[in-house]
Enzyme design. Structure first.
Site, PDB file in Angstrom:
ATOM      1  N   GLY A 170      47.219  29.934  36.828  1.00  0.00           N
ATOM      2  CA  GLY A 170      48.280  28.978  36.555  1.00  0.00           C
ATOM      3  C   GLY A 170      49.060  29.181  35.272  1.00  0.00           C
ATOM      4  O   GLY A 170      49.720  28.254  34.810  1.00  0.00           O
ATOM      5  N   ASN A 174      41.560  32.941  41.375  1.00  0.00           N
ATOM      6  CA  ASN A 174      41.478  33.199  39.949  1.00  0.00           C
ATOM      7  C   ASN A 174      41.937  31.964  39.177  1.00  0.00           C
ATOM      8  O   ASN A 174      43.033  31.460  39.420  1.00  0.00           O
ATOM      9  CB  ASN A 174      42.356  34.401  39.596  1.00  0.00           C
ATOM     10  CG  ASN A 174      42.313  34.791  38.126  1.00  0.00           C
ATOM     11  OD1 ASN A 174      43.280  35.277  37.573  1.00  0.00           O
ATOM     12  ND2 ASN A 174      41.186  34.601  37.493  1.00  0.00           N
ATOM     13  N   ARG A 177      57.568  38.012  33.540  1.00  0.00           N
ATOM     14  CA  ARG A 177      56.989  36.673  33.587  1.00  0.00           C
ATOM     15  C   ARG A 177      57.796  35.674  32.760  1.00  0.00           C
ATOM     16  O   ARG A 177      57.892  34.500  33.125  1.00  0.00           O
ATOM     17  CB  ARG A 177      55.523  36.705  33.157  1.00  0.00           C
ATOM     18  CG  ARG A 177      54.661  37.368  34.224  1.00  0.00           C
ATOM     19  CD  ARG A 177      53.187  37.219  34.030  1.00  0.00           C
ATOM     20  NE  ARG A 177      52.715  35.857  33.898  1.00  0.00           N
ATOM     21  CZ  ARG A 177      51.490  35.455  34.224  1.00  0.00           C
ATOM     22  NH1 ARG A 177      50.634  36.322  34.757  1.00  0.00           N
ATOM     23  NH2 ARG A 177      51.115  34.215  34.039  1.00  0.00           N
ATOM     24  N   HIS A 237      40.018  37.394  31.434  1.00  0.00           N
ATOM     25  CA  HIS A 237      40.222  36.375  32.466  1.00  0.00           C
ATOM     26  C   HIS A 237      40.754  36.947  33.779  1.00  0.00           C
ATOM     27  O   HIS A 237      40.802  36.241  34.773  1.00  0.00           O
ATOM     28  CB  HIS A 237      41.186  35.323  31.915  1.00  0.00           C
ATOM     29  CG  HIS A 237      41.191  34.027  32.652  1.00  0.00           C
ATOM     30  ND1 HIS A 237      40.047  33.298  32.911  1.00  0.00           N
ATOM     31  CD2 HIS A 237      42.221  33.303  33.187  1.00  0.00           C
ATOM     32  CE1 HIS A 237      40.363  32.195  33.570  1.00  0.00           C
ATOM     33  NE2 HIS A 237      41.674  32.184  33.755  1.00  0.00           N
ATOM     34  N   TRP A 238      41.175  38.213  33.761  1.00  0.00           N
ATOM     35  CA  TRP A 238      41.760  38.836  34.952  1.00  0.00           C
ATOM     36  C   TRP A 238      40.868  39.944  35.479  1.00  0.00           C
ATOM     37  O   TRP A 238      41.226  41.119  35.463  1.00  0.00           O
ATOM     38  CB  TRP A 238      43.145  39.405  34.623  1.00  0.00           C
ATOM     39  CG  TRP A 238      44.209  38.393  34.383  1.00  0.00           C
ATOM     40  CD1 TRP A 238      44.175  37.052  34.643  1.00  0.00           C
ATOM     41  CD2 TRP A 238      45.507  38.653  33.827  1.00  0.00           C
ATOM     42  NE1 TRP A 238      45.355  36.461  34.285  1.00  0.00           N
ATOM     43  CE2 TRP A 238      46.193  37.420  33.782  1.00  0.00           C
ATOM     44  CE3 TRP A 238      46.149  39.810  33.372  1.00  0.00           C
ATOM     45  CZ2 TRP A 238      47.495  37.300  33.287  1.00  0.00           C
ATOM     46  CZ3 TRP A 238      47.440  39.702  32.892  1.00  0.00           C
ATOM     47  CH2 TRP A 238      48.103  38.463  32.851  1.00  0.00           C
TER      48      TRP A 238
END
Length: 282
Positions: free
Chosen positions: A34, A102, A183, A261-262
């Site tokens: 998110g 995720n 992004r 985190h990925w």
């Protein structure tokens, strides 16, 4: 990025998704995190064709993200997104799917499995939101602080987004100028900022606040669950896995060292093998 497809679900919400492996009978749905500018393609574009060799695989832009609609009035976000995904499954004639989620997408996957248990098969959850409880790490974490800073006064900036993205990963080479620019163009759009604000508000409503506390309901999950964590995760740190591992009846945990985190990107080949083996295990 490929163009992808669109479908309109109940209530008129239009969802955008990418698809591979349509010839396979079983389905896997990939749900992204998110952060600002996140989308199915940014999180899972490289994984999609790999999963598509074994499963009909959908990578869905959750409501408020990517090219999906961005409503600003909706229920608690995990429920909102889970219901939208089930609506997409209905539109595409998918009775049941495995889920790979995720962060925010992990939370959506858990809420879907709790509220629509017959629609969810196995769950692969990477640093899942709502299920992660930091027993030792301080709250809010570095990643959550930087998430909040992005749209805070005087407003979004490329520098703020870069700071957020660099906390996502252990391998800093993954944060390229191209990724930041791509992004930021999405994240700074007015409709994206409004959707992000609405999402945050939905997690803070007193009457539905507990819907986001998925760890309180984790004991009800009957699906097989693979928890995947990066040892260096600075968004949902590793200690956040312990309560979920303790309370989910059919859970197992895999930890990647040298990973943030990925996991699906930082440990690309290992992650794909691990997840596909789990989804196909007896």
């Amino acid at each position: 990025m490929t163009e992808g497809k669109y479908a309109t679900v109940q209530g008129g919400l239009k969802l955008h998704y990418h698809e591979a492996g349509t010839e396979h009978p079983e389905t896997v749905i990939l749900l992204h995190g998110g952060g600002p500018g996140a989308s199915a393609w940014s999180n899972f574009g490289r994984n999609l064709p790999v999963f598509g060799k074994n499963y009909r695989t959908l990578a869905i832009d959750q409501p408020g993200f990517g090219r999906s609609d961005k409503p600003t009035e909706h229920p608690q976000y995990f429920r909102h997104s889970a219901d939208a995904v089930v609506g997409l499954m209905d539109e595409l004639g998918i009775e049941r799917a495995h889920f790979v989620g995720n962060s925010l997408g992990g939370g959506t996957s858990v809420r879907l499995a709790l509220n629509h248990p017959k629609r969810a098969g196995r769950l692969v959850l990477m640093g899942p939101g709502g299920l992660s409880v930091n027993l030792f790490a301080p709250d809010p974490t570095e990643g959550i602080k930087n998430l909040g800073r992005f749209s805070a006064p005087p407003g979004p900036s490329r520098e703020k987004l870069e700071a957020f993205l660099r906390i996502m990963v252990h391998d800093q080479s993954l944060i390229t100028d191209e990724l930041i620019d791509e992004r930021f163009a999405v994240a700074s759009a007015p409709e994206s900022l409004a959707a992000m604000k609405a999402m945050g508000k939905s997690f803070a409503q007193p009457e539905t606040y507990e819907e986001g506390m998925l760890w309180r309901e984790a004991h009800r999950l009957r699906q097989r669950v693979l928890l995947i964590w990066g040892r260096e995760d600075r968004v949902n740190p590793l200690d956040g896995a312990l309560l979920a591992l303790k309370t989910i009846p059919r859970a197992q945990l895999h930890v990647f060292g040298g990973c943030g985190h990925w996991a699906q990107l930082e440990k690309f080949d290992e992650f794909n093998r691990l997840a596909l083996d789990f989804l196909g295990a007896s």
